[in-house]
Design an enzyme around this catalytic site. Structure first.
Site, PDB file in Angstrom:
ATOM      1  N   CYS A  37       0.930  -1.073   0.044  1.00 33.88           N
ATOM      2  CA  CYS A  37       0.042   0.017  -0.010  1.00 33.88           C
ATOM      3  C   CYS A  37       0.873   1.243   0.097  1.00 33.88           C
ATOM      4  O   CYS A  37       1.831   1.274   0.598  1.00 33.88           O
ATOM      5  CB  CYS A  37      -0.870   0.091   1.498  1.00 33.88           C
ATOM      6  SG  CYS A  37      -1.922  -1.592   1.159  1.00 33.88           S
ATOM      7  N   CYS A  75       1.856   3.316   3.424  1.00 31.17           N
ATOM      8  CA  CYS A  75       2.034   2.464   4.537  1.00 31.17           C
ATOM      9  C   CYS A  75       3.708   2.224   4.544  1.00 31.17           C
ATOM     10  O   CYS A  75       4.149   1.867   3.641  1.00 31.17           O
ATOM     11  CB  CYS A  75       1.220   1.261   4.487  1.00 31.17           C
ATOM     12  SG  CYS A  75       1.680   0.198   5.831  1.00 31.17           S
TER      13      CYS A  75
HETATM   14  N1  SAH Z   1      -2.523  -5.046   6.899  1.00 33.43           N
HETATM   15  C1  SAH Z   1      -3.709  -4.645   7.604  1.00 33.43           C
HETATM   16  C2  SAH Z   1      -3.490  -3.933   8.962  1.00 33.43           C
HETATM   17  C3  SAH Z   1      -2.308  -3.333   9.222  1.00 33.43           C
HETATM   18  S1  SAH Z   1      -2.141  -1.575   8.922  1.00 33.43           S
HETATM   19  C4  SAH Z   1      -4.462  -3.572   6.935  1.00 33.43           C
HETATM   20  O1  SAH Z   1      -3.683  -3.094   5.809  1.00 33.43           O
HETATM   21  O2  SAH Z   1      -5.655  -3.423   7.197  1.00 33.43           O
HETATM   22  C5  SAH Z   1      -3.477  -0.940  10.087  1.00 33.43           C
HETATM   23  C6  SAH Z   1      -4.110   0.293   9.517  1.00 33.43           C
HETATM   24  O3  SAH Z   1      -3.245   1.405   9.344  1.00 33.43           O
HETATM   25  C7  SAH Z   1      -4.971  -0.111   8.035  1.00 33.43           C
HETATM   26  O4  SAH Z   1      -6.011   0.525   8.043  1.00 33.43           O
HETATM   27  C8  SAH Z   1      -3.720   0.833   7.390  1.00 33.43           C
HETATM   28  O5  SAH Z   1      -4.208   1.155   6.086  1.00 33.43           O
HETATM   29  C9  SAH Z   1      -3.232   2.028   8.250  1.00 33.43           C
HETATM   30  N2  SAH Z   1      -2.281   2.734   7.698  1.00 33.43           N
HETATM   31  C10 SAH Z   1      -1.195   2.249   7.077  1.00 33.43           C
HETATM   32  N3  SAH Z   1      -0.259   3.081   6.794  1.00 33.43           N
HETATM   33  C11 SAH Z   1      -1.124   4.379   7.648  1.00 33.43           C
HETATM   34  C12 SAH Z   1      -0.442   5.699   7.513  1.00 33.43           C
HETATM   35  N4  SAH Z   1       0.856   6.010   7.180  1.00 33.43           N
HETATM   36  N5  SAH Z   1      -1.204   6.562   8.321  1.00 33.43           N
HETATM   37  C13 SAH Z   1      -2.425   6.129   9.051  1.00 33.43           C
HETATM   38  N6  SAH Z   1      -3.002   5.027   8.638  1.00 33.43           N
HETATM   39  C14 SAH Z   1      -2.143   4.014   8.109  1.00 33.43           C
HETATM   40 FE1  SF4 Z   2      -1.167  -2.440   3.188  1.00 30.37          FE
HETATM   41 FE2  SF4 Z   2       0.564  -1.699   5.278  1.00 30.37          FE
HETATM   42 FE3  SF4 Z   2      -1.735  -3.139   5.846  1.00 30.37          FE
HETATM   43 FE4  SF4 Z   2       0.281  -4.101   4.379  1.00 30.37          FE
HETATM   44  S1  SF4 Z   2       0.286  -3.560   6.426  1.00 30.37           S
HETATM   45  S2  SF4 Z   2      -1.684  -4.462   3.701  1.00 30.37           S
HETATM   46  S3  SF4 Z   2       1.463  -2.449   3.083  1.00 30.37           S
HETATM   47  S4  SF4 Z   2      -1.664  -0.913   5.058  1.00 30.37           S
END
Ligand code: SAH
Ligand code: SF4
Length: 362
Positions: free
Chosen positions: A115, A118
């Site tokens: 993503c 992230c």
């Molecule tokens: N992989 C799973 C769970 C871990 S991430 C998922 O993607 O749902 C947990 C949450 O944090 C997810 O909704 C993700 O999209 C969000 N997230 C990731 N990077 C972020 C960021 N830089 N700022 C705010 N939320 C973020």
């Molecule tokens: Fe996407 Fe980060 Fe969640 Fe992995 S941990 S699925 S890269 S938001």
């Protein structure tokens, strides 16, 4: 070879005890010592016969990941950096609130799903965590917080969210075994509504979870249409929004709550306009849900900016006026990089994606 008892799910634990010729109640007794009492020394198990304690000491260990760093933020949020071998580290975060204490747990070292907003996704994938490494985060946090609790609090952790590093459904078996321990009365005894799994949307695995361990579900939506979601959450190209929402509806039939939570990270100028809020309403209207707006948490070279508070408020108003329930997540622990999406551990970027990005930008 010795067995790490933290790595055994409830079922396996019973098998282990049966193989030692022990009665089934022993499994409960030992689980309680390990997970309720947080004991890592067989000698401390006072109601277990000396003979059995000695046998256990020969056959087994109780080993959680080593703590590399333990940091507390100004708002009380606490982050543990844990060693999981070969240059990898993961993070667990405790978020204290007035009426509850939530532990955010990691499921993988790194993440393969890339993503774009992230920090974990930026590092690439390293490996799945074992059951001992997943439940070890809860084991360590519980015993540490309990020992340090001035009020002698028995259960400082009331909720667990699988929202740390990694995609939990991509490490399905280990995550489910760990969650079953969270639910087991002899271990952590949390109700299904107090354990939440967050996924970026692996549709077949959502269906499997519904069958095998239906806990509360959060789905990372982040965009109102496939075009934008394909870009932000690349797994959408495989499982587009329509299929994802259908899976959510199926999940609700078995879920401990009668709704799913949609997470929506607020990225300035990318997915935060009023028109996009209206579009989101149209997209999700058939699914009973709550929406959690997450202000983007920046990290170096992310290429994104956090939406202005007014933009978040406007977006939320559109959802609420349409009859949807939306909350804005309060940013916690960002002064120690413990906020959502900032968890990076010290996983080396084995994919060299970081370098590629720098080159591409040059
Ligand atoms: N992989 C799973 C769970 C871990 S991430 C998922 O993607 O749902 C947990 C949450 O944090 C997810 O909704 C993700 O999209 C969000 N997230 C990731 N990077 C972020 C960021 N830089 N700022 C705010 N939320 C973020
Ligand atoms: Fe996407 Fe980060 Fe969640 Fe992995 S941990 S699925 S890269 S938001």
């Amino acid at each position: 070879m010795t067995v790490n008892l933290l790595g055994l799910g409830s079922q396996q634990f019973k098998v282990f005890c049966a193989e030692m010729g022990e009665k089934p109640y022993r499994a409960q007794q030992l689980l309680r010592w390990i997970h309720h009492a947080g004991v890592d020394d067989f000698g401390a198990m006072t109601d277990v016969s000396r003979q059995l304690r000695e046998r256990l000491a020969q056959l087994a260990t109780i080993g959680a990941p080593q703590v590399l760093r333990d940091t507390t933020a100004a708002d009380g949020t606490r982050k543990w950096l844990l060693e999981v071998g070969t240059g990898n580290a993961i993070e667990a975060v405790f978020i204290p609130e007035t009426n509850r204490g939530t532990l955010c747990i990691s499921s993988q070292a790194g993440c393969a799903l890339e993503c774009t907003f992230c920090s974990t996704g930026r590092q690439g994938f390293n490996r799945n965590l074992t059951v001992a490494e997943i439940i070890g985060q809860l084991w360590h946090a519980s015993r540490t917080l309990r020992a340090q609790s001035a009020a002698g609090e028995e259960r400082p952790i009331s909720n667990v969210v699988m929202m740390g590093m990694g995609e939990p459904l991509a490490n399905f078996d280990n995550v489910v075994a760990a969650m079953q321990l969270m639910l087991d009365d002899s271990a952590y005894g949390l109700s299904r509504r107090r354990v939440t799994l967050s996924t970026s949307g692996l549709v077949p695995a959502i269906d499997r979870l519904r069958q095998e361990c239906p806990v509360a579900l959060a789905v990372s939506l982040h965009a109102p249409d496939d075009k934008l979601r394909n870009e932000l959450v690349p797994i959408n190209r495989k499982y587009p929004i329509k299929e994802l929402l259908a899976a959510c509806l199926r999940y609700i039939e078995k879920a401990p709550r009668d709704f799913v939570t949609f997470e929506y990270v607020m990225l300035a100028g990318v997915n935060d306009s009023v028109e996009q809020a209206r579009q989101l309403v149209r997209t999700i209207k058939s699914v009973p849900c709550k929406i959690n707006l997450i202000p983007f948490n920046p990290f170096p070279d992310s290429g994104y900016a956090r939406s202005a508070p007014q933009a978040v408020a406007r977006f939320r108003d559109v959802l609420m006026q349409a009859g949807l329930f939306a909350t804005t997540r309060r940013t916690r622990g960002d002064d120690i990089d413990a906020a959502c999406g900032q968890l990076a551990g010290q996983v080396q970027d084995k994919t060299r994606r970081g370098q590629r990005r720098v080159k591409a930008a040059a």
